[in-house]
Design a protein around this motif. Structure first.
Motif, PDB file in Angstrom:
ATOM      1  N   ARG A  67       0.844  -1.230  -0.004  1.00  0.00           N
ATOM      2  CA  ARG A  67      -0.052   0.032   0.119  1.00  0.00           C
ATOM      3  C   ARG A  67       0.984   1.316   0.148  1.00  0.00           C
ATOM      4  O   ARG A  67       0.284   2.385  -0.455  1.00  0.00           O
ATOM      5  CB  ARG A  67      -0.928  -0.044   1.082  1.00  0.00           C
ATOM      6  N   GLN A  68       2.065   1.215   0.655  1.00  0.00           N
ATOM      7  CA  GLN A  68       2.956   2.471   0.658  1.00  0.00           C
ATOM      8  C   GLN A  68       3.714   2.759  -0.437  1.00  0.00           C
ATOM      9  O   GLN A  68       3.893   3.642  -1.100  1.00  0.00           O
ATOM     10  CB  GLN A  68       3.957   2.151   1.563  1.00  0.00           C
ATOM     11  N   LEU A  69       4.128   1.534  -1.187  1.00  0.00           N
ATOM     12  CA  LEU A  69       4.886   1.639  -2.333  1.00  0.00           C
ATOM     13  C   LEU A  69       4.590   1.490  -3.799  1.00  0.00           C
ATOM     14  O   LEU A  69       4.798   1.724  -4.899  1.00  0.00           O
ATOM     15  CB  LEU A  69       6.216   0.421  -2.384  1.00  0.00           C
ATOM     16  N   THR A  70       2.997   0.820  -3.618  1.00  0.00           N
ATOM     17  CA  THR A  70       2.417   0.803  -5.122  1.00  0.00           C
ATOM     18  C   THR A  70       0.896   1.234  -5.073  1.00  0.00           C
ATOM     19  O   THR A  70       0.544   1.647  -3.752  1.00  0.00           O
ATOM     20  CB  THR A  70       2.265  -0.711  -5.508  1.00  0.00           C
ATOM     21  N   ALA A  71       0.308   0.925  -5.914  1.00  0.00           N
ATOM     22  CA  ALA A  71      -1.450   1.442  -5.808  1.00  0.00           C
ATOM     23  C   ALA A  71      -2.243   0.212  -5.895  1.00  0.00           C
ATOM     24  O   ALA A  71      -2.291  -0.448  -6.800  1.00  0.00           O
ATOM     25  CB  ALA A  71      -1.636   2.412  -7.138  1.00  0.00           C
ATOM     26  N   VAL A  72      -2.390  -0.258  -4.595  1.00  0.00           N
ATOM     27  CA  VAL A  72      -3.309  -1.267  -4.415  1.00  0.00           C
ATOM     28  C   VAL A  72      -4.714  -1.136  -4.758  1.00  0.00           C
ATOM     29  O   VAL A  72      -5.305  -0.044  -4.393  1.00  0.00           O
ATOM     30  CB  VAL A  72      -3.307  -1.532  -2.959  1.00  0.00           C
ATOM     31  N   VAL A  73      -5.080  -1.739  -5.716  1.00  0.00           N
ATOM     32  CA  VAL A  73      -6.655  -1.522  -6.272  1.00  0.00           C
ATOM     33  C   VAL A  73      -7.508  -2.406  -5.636  1.00  0.00           C
ATOM     34  O   VAL A  73      -8.691  -2.047  -5.144  1.00  0.00           O
ATOM     35  CB  VAL A  73      -6.680  -1.954  -8.034  1.00  0.00           C
ATOM     36  N   GLU A  74      -7.166  -3.794  -5.370  1.00  0.00           N
ATOM     37  CA  GLU A  74      -8.187  -4.691  -4.570  1.00  0.00           C
ATOM     38  C   GLU A  74      -7.466  -5.732  -3.874  1.00  0.00           C
ATOM     39  O   GLU A  74      -6.158  -6.078  -4.209  1.00  0.00           O
ATOM     40  CB  GLU A  74      -9.023  -5.256  -5.778  1.00  0.00           C
ATOM     41  N   VAL A  75      -7.973  -5.996  -2.701  1.00  0.00           N
ATOM     42  CA  VAL A  75      -7.665  -7.235  -1.807  1.00  0.00           C
ATOM     43  C   VAL A  75      -8.805  -7.922  -1.500  1.00  0.00           C
ATOM     44  O   VAL A  75      -9.887  -7.600  -1.145  1.00  0.00           O
ATOM     45  CB  VAL A  75      -7.061  -6.318  -0.432  1.00  0.00           C
ATOM     46  N   ARG A  76      -8.399  -9.517  -1.968  1.00  0.00           N
ATOM     47  CA  ARG A  76      -9.294 -10.383  -1.774  1.00  0.00           C
ATOM     48  C   ARG A  76      -8.877 -11.280  -0.448  1.00  0.00           C
ATOM     49  O   ARG A  76      -7.768 -11.684  -0.862  1.00  0.00           O
ATOM     50  CB  ARG A  76      -9.691 -11.079  -3.062  1.00  0.00           C
ATOM     51  N   PRO A  77      -9.897 -12.002   0.178  1.00  0.00           N
ATOM     52  CA  PRO A  77      -9.166 -13.143   1.106  1.00  0.00           C
ATOM     53  C   PRO A  77      -8.559 -14.192   0.249  1.00  0.00           C
ATOM     54  O   PRO A  77      -9.058 -14.621  -0.695  1.00  0.00           O
ATOM     55  CB  PRO A  77     -10.486 -13.280   1.999  1.00  0.00           C
TER      56      PRO A  77
END
Length: 77
Positions: A67-77
């Motif tokens: 999250r700090q170094l990239t652009a996180v778009v989606e997180v799925r379990p």
């Protein structure tokens, strides 16, 4: 946990955070290298803290690094 996002240069990635010390990230060599480079360094779990030393098996810390170094778009379990 599956994380989808883009790197600084715009390249897309999708990785699985395994929680394993020997192979913390599956799916992208660039993201795996990023995690390896920052292992042992402090990372903020949220923008204001708390701070934790990045361990490869710590999925929360690895996700915080992404999250700090990239652009996180989606997180799925």
């Amino acid at each position: 946990m599956i994380v989808t996002g883009t790197l600084e240069d715009g390249a897309a990635y999708e990785v699985e955070l395994t929680g394993r010390e020997d192979r913390p990230v599956v799916g992208s060599r660039r993201v795996r290298a990023l995690v390896e480079q920052h292992t042992g360094l402090p990372v903020l779990l949220t923008p204001l803290g708390p701070q934790r030393t990045l361990a490869a098996a710590d999925t929360a810390a690895v996700l915080a690094l992404l999250r700090q170094l990239t652009a996180v778009v989606e997180v799925r379990p």
